[in-house]
Design a protein around this motif. Structure first.
Motif, PDB file in Angstrom:
ATOM      1  N   GLY A 111       1.568   5.707  13.514  1.00 35.06           N
ATOM      2  CA  GLY A 111       0.966   4.666  14.335  1.00 35.06           C
ATOM      3  C   GLY A 111      -0.564   4.299  13.754  1.00 35.06           C
ATOM      4  O   GLY A 111      -1.182   3.336  13.554  1.00 35.06           O
ATOM      5  N   ALA A 112      -1.359   5.661  13.486  1.00 38.31           N
ATOM      6  CA  ALA A 112      -2.728   5.307  12.975  1.00 38.31           C
ATOM      7  C   ALA A 112      -2.629   4.827  11.375  1.00 38.31           C
ATOM      8  O   ALA A 112      -3.480   4.057  11.226  1.00 38.31           O
ATOM      9  N   ILE A 113      -1.634   5.181  10.829  1.00 35.14           N
ATOM     10  CA  ILE A 113      -1.526   4.597   9.283  1.00 35.14           C
ATOM     11  C   ILE A 113      -1.382   3.155   9.461  1.00 35.14           C
ATOM     12  O   ILE A 113      -1.872   2.308   8.620  1.00 35.14           O
ATOM     13  N   THR A 114      -0.210   2.785  10.430  1.00 30.10           N
ATOM     14  CA  THR A 114      -0.175   1.250  10.705  1.00 30.10           C
ATOM     15  C   THR A 114      -1.257   0.533  10.815  1.00 30.10           C
ATOM     16  O   THR A 114      -1.577  -0.523  10.256  1.00 30.10           O
ATOM     17  N   THR A 115      -2.103   1.183  11.720  1.00 35.52           N
ATOM     18  CA  THR A 115      -3.313   0.253  12.285  1.00 35.52           C
ATOM     19  C   THR A 115      -4.243   0.273  11.163  1.00 35.52           C
ATOM     20  O   THR A 115      -4.911  -0.759  10.730  1.00 35.52           O
ATOM     21  N   THR A 166       0.136  -5.025  -1.093  1.00 37.08           N
ATOM     22  CA  THR A 166       0.589  -3.749  -1.664  1.00 37.08           C
ATOM     23  C   THR A 166      -0.586  -2.852  -2.208  1.00 37.08           C
ATOM     24  O   THR A 166      -0.757  -1.965  -1.578  1.00 37.08           O
ATOM     25  N   THR A 167      -1.615  -3.395  -2.851  1.00 36.46           N
ATOM     26  CA  THR A 167      -2.564  -2.805  -3.244  1.00 36.46           C
ATOM     27  C   THR A 167      -3.356  -2.347  -2.215  1.00 36.46           C
ATOM     28  O   THR A 167      -4.084  -1.094  -2.184  1.00 36.46           O
ATOM     29  N   ALA A 168      -3.589  -3.182  -1.106  1.00 31.94           N
ATOM     30  CA  ALA A 168      -4.587  -2.738   0.089  1.00 31.94           C
ATOM     31  C   ALA A 168      -3.967  -1.707   0.924  1.00 31.94           C
ATOM     32  O   ALA A 168      -4.326  -0.538   1.410  1.00 31.94           O
ATOM     33  N   ALA A 169      -2.248  -1.805   1.074  1.00 31.30           N
ATOM     34  CA  ALA A 169      -1.818  -0.702   1.859  1.00 31.30           C
ATOM     35  C   ALA A 169      -1.761   0.634   1.125  1.00 31.30           C
ATOM     36  O   ALA A 169      -1.848   1.645   1.674  1.00 31.30           O
ATOM     37  N   ARG A 170      -1.748   0.577  -0.164  1.00 34.06           N
ATOM     38  CA  ARG A 170      -1.928   1.813  -0.947  1.00 34.06           C
ATOM     39  C   ARG A 170      -3.344   2.713  -0.929  1.00 34.06           C
ATOM     40  O   ARG A 170      -3.312   3.798  -1.025  1.00 34.06           O
ATOM     41  N   THR A 171      -4.237   1.808  -0.541  1.00 33.81           N
ATOM     42  CA  THR A 171      -5.603   2.466  -0.432  1.00 33.81           C
ATOM     43  C   THR A 171      -5.826   3.409   0.880  1.00 33.81           C
ATOM     44  O   THR A 171      -6.718   4.122   0.908  1.00 33.81           O
ATOM     45  N   VAL A 172      -4.770   3.399   1.845  1.00 35.73           N
ATOM     46  CA  VAL A 172      -4.947   4.128   3.040  1.00 35.73           C
ATOM     47  C   VAL A 172      -4.522   5.310   2.897  1.00 35.73           C
ATOM     48  O   VAL A 172      -3.331   5.558   2.388  1.00 35.73           O
ATOM     49  N   VAL A 191      -0.764   7.209   3.211  1.00 36.63           N
ATOM     50  CA  VAL A 191       0.485   6.227   2.779  1.00 36.63           C
ATOM     51  C   VAL A 191       1.015   7.004   1.573  1.00 36.63           C
ATOM     52  O   VAL A 191       0.545   7.297   0.568  1.00 36.63           O
ATOM     53  N   THR A 192       2.551   7.247   1.585  1.00 35.42           N
ATOM     54  CA  THR A 192       3.260   8.072   0.701  1.00 35.42           C
ATOM     55  C   THR A 192       3.927   7.086  -0.227  1.00 35.42           C
ATOM     56  O   THR A 192       4.182   7.242  -1.390  1.00 35.42           O
TER      57      THR A 192
END
Length: 115
Positions: A48-52, A95-101, A104-105
């Motif tokens: 949930g924290a990753i999603t946020t 995709t790039t933005a999500a990978r920076t978190v 995220v695996t």
């Protein structure tokens, strides 16, 4: 991209409500989740924290247009992006933005480009 304070407040409220709902859901199903071998409470809260955080990263990414049409789902650190964006560049930027978190695996980008 600069956002107005009311947008940040609104996003913060949405994220807080999401986390509160997730916490309530995981607390009520704690014993069932642990006994069935599925995700633990800490994994669910972490997802949930990753999603946020991914949603916040998408909001702050200057090249991601159409953020409101992107849906984010996280399971065991793997993020799935669905919805519609206006351009191929916006899809790649998401995709790039999500990978920076952190946490995220993997990113599964299932975004469609609008015609």
């Amino acid at each position: 991209m600069q956002t107005t304070p009311w947008i940040r407040i609104t996003i913060g409220m949405i994220c807080a409500a999401h986390m509160a709902g997730l916490a309530a859901q995981t607390v009520s199903s704690n014993s069932a989740a642990q006994s069935s071998g599925s995700e633990t409470v800490s994994e669910k809260i972490s997802d949930g924290a990753i999603t946020t955080k991914v949603k916040a990263a998408l909001l702050n990414a200057k090249d991601v247009k159409g953020f409101q049409n992107i849906h984010v789902k996280t399971t065991a650190g793997a993020v799935r992006l669905t919805g519609t964006v206006p351009t191929r560049e916006a899809k790649e930027a998401a995709t790039t933005a999500a990978r920076t978190v952190d946490g995220v695996t993997r990113v599964h980008n299932e975004l469609h480009i609008a015609n």
